[in-house]
Design a protein around this motif. Structure first.
Motif, mmCIF file in Angstrom:
data_model
loop_
_atom_site.group_PDB
_atom_site.id
_atom_site.type_symbol
_atom_site.label_atom_id
_atom_site.label_comp_id
_atom_site.label_asym_id
_atom_site.label_seq_id
_atom_site.Cartn_x
_atom_site.Cartn_y
_atom_site.Cartn_z
ATOM 1 N N ALA A 130 18.918 119.047 52.758
ATOM 2 C CA ALA A 130 18.559 118.968 51.353
ATOM 3 C C ALA A 130 18.662 117.543 50.842
ATOM 4 C CB ALA A 130 19.439 119.899 50.525
ATOM 5 N N ARG A 140 17.513 127.959 50.213
ATOM 6 C CA ARG A 140 18.050 126.672 50.625
ATOM 7 C C ARG A 140 17.469 126.218 51.968
ATOM 8 N NH1 ARG A 140 23.209 126.728 53.784
ATOM 9 N NH2 ARG A 140 23.593 128.864 54.485
ATOM 10 N N GLU A 141 17.766 124.988 52.290
ATOM 11 C CA GLU A 141 17.261 124.364 53.513
ATOM 12 C C GLU A 141 17.922 124.967 54.749
ATOM 13 O OE1 GLU A 141 21.131 122.336 52.817
ATOM 14 O OE2 GLU A 141 19.587 123.284 51.589
ATOM 15 N N ALA A 182 13.626 118.709 49.361
ATOM 16 C CA ALA A 182 14.156 120.050 49.124
ATOM 17 C C ALA A 182 14.835 120.180 47.767
ATOM 18 C CB ALA A 182 15.142 120.433 50.234
ATOM 19 N N PRO A 221 12.378 126.190 51.787
ATOM 20 C CA PRO A 221 11.920 124.890 52.291
ATOM 21 C C PRO A 221 11.999 124.845 53.808
ATOM 22 C CG PRO A 221 14.157 124.693 51.454
ATOM 23 C CD PRO A 221 13.734 126.111 51.208
ATOM 24 N N MET A 261 12.648 122.676 55.910
ATOM 25 C CA MET A 261 13.229 121.352 56.068
ATOM 26 C C MET A 261 14.663 121.462 56.567
ATOM 27 S SD MET A 261 11.634 119.529 52.708
ATOM 28 C CE MET A 261 9.846 119.447 52.560
ATOM 29 N N ARG A 289 17.599 132.394 55.759
ATOM 30 C CA ARG A 289 17.463 131.776 54.445
ATOM 31 C C ARG A 289 16.691 132.685 53.482
ATOM 32 N NH1 ARG A 289 20.947 129.951 56.441
ATOM 33 N NH2 ARG A 289 21.320 127.834 57.198
#
Length: 368
Positions: free
Chosen positions: A78, A106-107, A82, A73, A75, A250
């Motif tokens: 979360a 994960r974000e 997300a 994501p 972003m 990530r």
């Protein structure tokens, strides 16, 4: 299929915006990540309001022969997008294409690299302003997006604290552009009472758009009412190299099997104070009705640089015109192994502080 036959691909999942500037900035972030993985296909897509949509990017990777796709994501924290909306899109795609392996990372989260990127933007603003105002005579106002997820909101506060101590500012505060409280204008009106010579307003946002411009507009309004205080508007994160470093990490976390979200403070899994009624709510998305609207949904008031003109015309945030300001408070799971029913009547669990005097209903001038 053996590991030798496996072909990796990387998919960056964004929110999407009606603003051409924001869409262009996200595309440049994706281009930056491509340079970090020169031997892998890298594509991107959006949940809503812009093309390409996420499933188009996934199609591109699959057509290039990718058998294992690592989706991350794009972003900061979360919250609903997300935790819920992107996994829901990935669920649907995985169900249609069981021949590929689709894994979700994960974000960007609270990360030292993200703090470094934020610090760089703040320092740029300080250098541009000049003068001899000392850090201890300065107040930092960090502005987050705002969500109905208290864990995501608290992460903005952690970023604020790390910047505060890192620079040695006299004081720091956190406010939000919407959904939760305090909002920018009441937050700044509180801040001016603390007696600092300079206030730095820093939007902790990845990209431009009406919300960032709205932050700057509110800062300018408060500054006009308090001419004895110097206000500085710092730039948002954008495609700072440290942001791309974090996104690269990530992707690597998925490969290493270390891509778990933080579930300890998730309101859908734990007894978070004030949000107890939301434990275990079903994972469902509400973005399908605005998926890939593209040109017809594009903001016509601004060109590339958002001016916030839509606010003056009463259009409210054109990036979220279907009332995203309400909360996103339906259930979000952390993993994308539930089915997604796009035929449901989506509804939103009420945000418990929707009537807070410094919260969502005071977002725009004239609101109650």
């Amino acid at each position: 299929m053996t590991k030798k036959e496996e072909k990796l691909g990387v998919m960056i999942c964004g929110h999407g915006s009606r603003n051409k500037g924001a869409v262009g900035e996200f595309a440049r972030l994706a281009a930056g990540l491509r340079k970090r993985f020169p031997d892998l296909p890298v594509d991107y897509g959006y949940l809503e309001f812009a093309n390409p949509v996420i499933h188009s990017g996934l199609d591109n990777l699959r057509e290039q022969g990718c058998t294992r796709i690592l989706a991350v994501p794009g972003m900061l924290f979360a919250a609903g997008h997300a935790k819920n909306d992107i996994p829901s899109v990935l669920n649907t795609y995985q169900a249609k294409h069981p021949e590929i392996s689709l894994e979700y990372g994960r974000e960007l989260a609270v990360d030292t690299r993200m703090v470094q990127a934020a610090a760089a933007r703040i320092q740029e603003a300080i250098d541009a302003a000049g003068g001899d105002v000392k850090p201890e005579e300065t107040l930092l106002m960090v502005v987050g997006r705002g969500a109905s997820d208290p864990d995501a909101n608290s992460n903005v506060s952690k970023i604020t604290r790390m910047l505060w101590e890192g620079f040695g500012f006299g004081w720091a505060e956190t406010s939000y552009s919407g959904v939760t409280f305090p909002l920018v204008e009441p937050g700044l009106e509180h801040a001016v009472k603390l007696g600092y010579k300079r206030i730095i307003v820093f939007p902790y946002f990845l990209f431009t758009g009406v919300l960032v411009q709205r932050i700057y507009n509110f800062a300018d309004d408060v500054a006009a009412r308090h001419p004895d205080i110097e206000f500085i508007n710092a730039g948002y994160l954008n495609d700072h190299p440290k942001v791309i470093d974090t996104m690269q990490e990530r992707v690597n976390e998925i490969l290493e099997g270390a891509n778990n979200m933080n579930c300890q403070l998730c309101k859908y899994r734990e007894q978070v104070l004030g949000f107890e009624a939301e434990i275990g709510l079903p994972q469902e998305s509400h973005h399908h009705h605005v998926e890939g609207l593209g040109d017809e949904a594009e903001c016509k008031l601004c060109d590339v640089t958002c001016t916030g003109e839509c606010d003056s015309k009463g259009a409210d945030a054109h990036t979220h015109s279907h009332s995203h300001e309400h909360s996103h408070s339906h259930g979000y799971g952390h993993h994308h192994h539930h089915g997604d029913d796009h035929g449901h009547d989506h509804h939103h669990h009420p945000y418990p502080h929707a009537d807070h005097p410094h919260g969502p209903k005071s977002m725009l001038k004239g609101d109650a």
